[in-house]
Design a protein around this motif. Structure first.
Motif, mmCIF file in Angstrom:
data_model
loop_
_atom_site.group_PDB
_atom_site.id
_atom_site.type_symbol
_atom_site.label_atom_id
_atom_site.label_comp_id
_atom_site.label_asym_id
_atom_site.label_seq_id
_atom_site.Cartn_x
_atom_site.Cartn_y
_atom_site.Cartn_z
ATOM 1 N N LEU A 8 -17.863 18.734 5.320
ATOM 2 C CA LEU A 8 -16.629 18.431 4.595
ATOM 3 C C LEU A 8 -16.883 18.335 3.094
ATOM 4 N N ARG A 9 -18.006 17.762 2.712
ATOM 5 C CA ARG A 9 -18.338 17.671 1.280
ATOM 6 C C ARG A 9 -18.532 19.054 0.667
ATOM 7 N N LEU A 10 -19.032 20.006 1.473
ATOM 8 C CA LEU A 10 -19.237 21.361 0.970
ATOM 9 C C LEU A 10 -17.914 22.065 0.676
ATOM 10 N N TRP A 11 -16.823 21.600 1.294
ATOM 11 C CA TRP A 11 -15.520 22.180 0.987
ATOM 12 C C TRP A 11 -15.213 22.009 -0.491
ATOM 13 N N ALA A 74 2.628 23.581 11.483
ATOM 14 C CA ALA A 74 1.362 23.009 11.941
ATOM 15 C C ALA A 74 0.293 24.098 12.086
ATOM 16 N N ALA A 75 0.686 25.256 12.622
ATOM 17 C CA ALA A 75 -0.270 26.356 12.741
ATOM 18 C C ALA A 75 -0.749 26.802 11.361
ATOM 19 N N GLY A 76 0.148 26.811 10.379
ATOM 20 C CA GLY A 76 -0.233 27.182 9.019
ATOM 21 C C GLY A 76 -1.216 26.187 8.411
ATOM 22 N N VAL A 77 -0.956 24.909 8.619
ATOM 23 C CA VAL A 77 -1.863 23.870 8.099
ATOM 24 C C VAL A 77 -3.230 23.999 8.750
ATOM 25 N N LEU A 78 -3.259 24.124 10.074
ATOM 26 C CA LEU A 78 -4.534 24.264 10.775
ATOM 27 C C LEU A 78 -5.284 25.516 10.332
ATOM 28 N N CYS A 79 -4.546 26.585 10.132
ATOM 29 C CA CYS A 79 -5.161 27.846 9.710
ATOM 30 C C CYS A 79 -5.798 27.702 8.321
ATOM 31 N N ALA A 80 -5.106 27.029 7.417
ATOM 32 C CA ALA A 80 -5.648 26.834 6.062
ATOM 33 C C ALA A 80 -6.905 25.971 6.102
ATOM 34 N N LEU A 81 -6.876 24.903 6.882
ATOM 35 C CA LEU A 81 -8.051 24.031 6.979
ATOM 36 C C LEU A 81 -9.210 24.747 7.668
ATOM 37 N N ARG A 82 -8.893 25.505 8.680
ATOM 38 C CA ARG A 82 -9.926 26.238 9.405
ATOM 39 C C ARG A 82 -10.540 27.331 8.530
ATOM 40 N N ALA A 83 -9.757 27.895 7.626
ATOM 41 C CA ALA A 83 -10.268 28.954 6.751
ATOM 42 C C ALA A 83 -11.441 28.458 5.920
ATOM 43 N N VAL A 84 -11.270 27.319 5.285
ATOM 44 C CA VAL A 84 -12.353 26.810 4.429
ATOM 45 C C VAL A 84 -13.530 26.350 5.277
ATOM 46 N N ASN A 85 -13.257 25.760 6.428
ATOM 47 C CA ASN A 85 -14.330 25.322 7.311
ATOM 48 C C ASN A 85 -15.150 26.516 7.793
ATOM 49 N N PRO A 101 -21.371 31.523 13.221
ATOM 50 C CA PRO A 101 -20.783 30.591 14.185
ATOM 51 C C PRO A 101 -19.645 31.228 14.992
ATOM 52 N N VAL A 102 -19.542 30.793 16.219
ATOM 53 C CA VAL A 102 -18.464 31.271 17.087
ATOM 54 C C VAL A 102 -17.313 30.272 16.988
ATOM 55 N N SER A 103 -16.102 30.759 17.209
ATOM 56 C CA SER A 103 -14.942 29.887 17.070
ATOM 57 C C SER A 103 -13.898 30.213 18.117
ATOM 58 N N HIS A 104 -13.285 29.173 18.647
ATOM 59 C CA HIS A 104 -12.162 29.332 19.573
ATOM 60 C C HIS A 104 -10.839 29.309 18.819
ATOM 61 N N PHE A 105 -10.891 29.070 17.513
ATOM 62 C CA PHE A 105 -9.656 28.932 16.751
ATOM 63 C C PHE A 105 -8.771 30.173 16.780
ATOM 64 N N PRO A 106 -9.306 31.391 16.659
ATOM 65 C CA PRO A 106 -8.409 32.554 16.724
ATOM 66 C C PRO A 106 -7.600 32.601 18.031
ATOM 67 N N ALA A 107 -8.236 32.245 19.140
ATOM 68 C CA ALA A 107 -7.510 32.235 20.420
ATOM 69 C C ALA A 107 -6.435 31.149 20.415
ATOM 70 N N LEU A 108 -6.757 29.975 19.895
ATOM 71 C CA LEU A 108 -5.781 28.883 19.816
ATOM 72 C C LEU A 108 -4.600 29.270 18.932
ATOM 73 N N LEU A 109 -4.885 29.830 17.778
ATOM 74 C CA LEU A 109 -3.824 30.256 16.864
ATOM 75 C C LEU A 109 -2.954 31.332 17.513
ATOM 76 N N SER A 110 -3.580 32.265 18.193
ATOM 77 C CA SER A 110 -2.822 33.324 18.876
ATOM 78 C C SER A 110 -1.895 32.733 19.932
ATOM 79 N N LEU A 111 -2.365 31.745 20.664
ATOM 80 C CA LEU A 111 -1.525 31.108 21.681
ATOM 81 C C LEU A 111 -0.333 30.391 21.058
ATOM 82 N N VAL A 112 -0.563 29.671 19.962
ATOM 83 C CA VAL A 112 0.532 28.967 19.291
ATOM 84 C C VAL A 112 1.572 29.975 18.796
ATOM 85 N N VAL A 113 1.112 31.036 18.158
ATOM 86 C CA VAL A 113 2.040 32.048 17.649
ATOM 87 C C VAL A 113 2.781 32.716 18.812
ATOM 88 N N ALA A 114 2.088 32.975 19.915
ATOM 89 C CA ALA A 114 2.733 33.596 21.073
ATOM 90 C C ALA A 114 3.798 32.672 21.670
#
Length: 131
Positions: A8-11, A74-85, A101-114
């Motif tokens: 988080l400090r590296l952000w 909410a998806a937009g906020v999560l996406c912005a935070l996930r981008a920097v992370n 690193p591997v991430s499940h976030f793209p699948a989660l975001l896709s589900l929310v948008v769907a």
């Protein structure tokens, strides 16, 4: 200091990433930055979509409109935070010579948008009036 707090400090102090490992090929760092910017564009589009649903669908029942708008926001906020992370995690991995690193976030975001898209299809098919 825990890994989460250090990450988080590296952000807010990305120059500290240079303290780790070796400098990767600049092309990879620039590609990582372009990916970050693509995630930010996606976040902005989701946030814009949330505002559009709220502002341009006044005939839609309040609960449905608020739910769709808040889901997109909410998806937009999560996406912005996930981008920097994700940017920090990838940059650190490249400097250390580790696998990215591997991430499940793209699948989660896709589900929310769907889910929001299916809800919008229902709204379009069955009308906007709250019944």
């Amino acid at each position: 200091m825990s890994g989460f707090v250090r990450g988080l400090r590296l952000w807010f102090a990305p120059e500290r990433i240079r303290e780790e490992g070796d400098t990767p090929d600049y092309r990879f760092s620039l590609a990582n930055e372009r990916t970050f910017l693509a995630w930010i564009r996606t976040a902005l589009a989701l946030i814009g979509g949330g505002f559009a649903v709220d502002q341009f669908l006044p005939e839609l029942a309040w609960g449905v409109r608020a739910g769709l708008a808040l889901g997109l926001l909410a998806a937009g906020v999560l996406c912005a935070l996930r981008a920097v992370n994700h940017w920090v995690r990838c940059e650190r991995a490249m400097r250390r010579g580790e696998d990215l690193p591997v991430s499940h976030f793209p699948a989660l975001l896709s589900l929310v948008v769907a889910v929001v898209a299916v809800a919008m299809v229902v709204v379009v098919l069955f009308g906007w009036e709250g019944r």
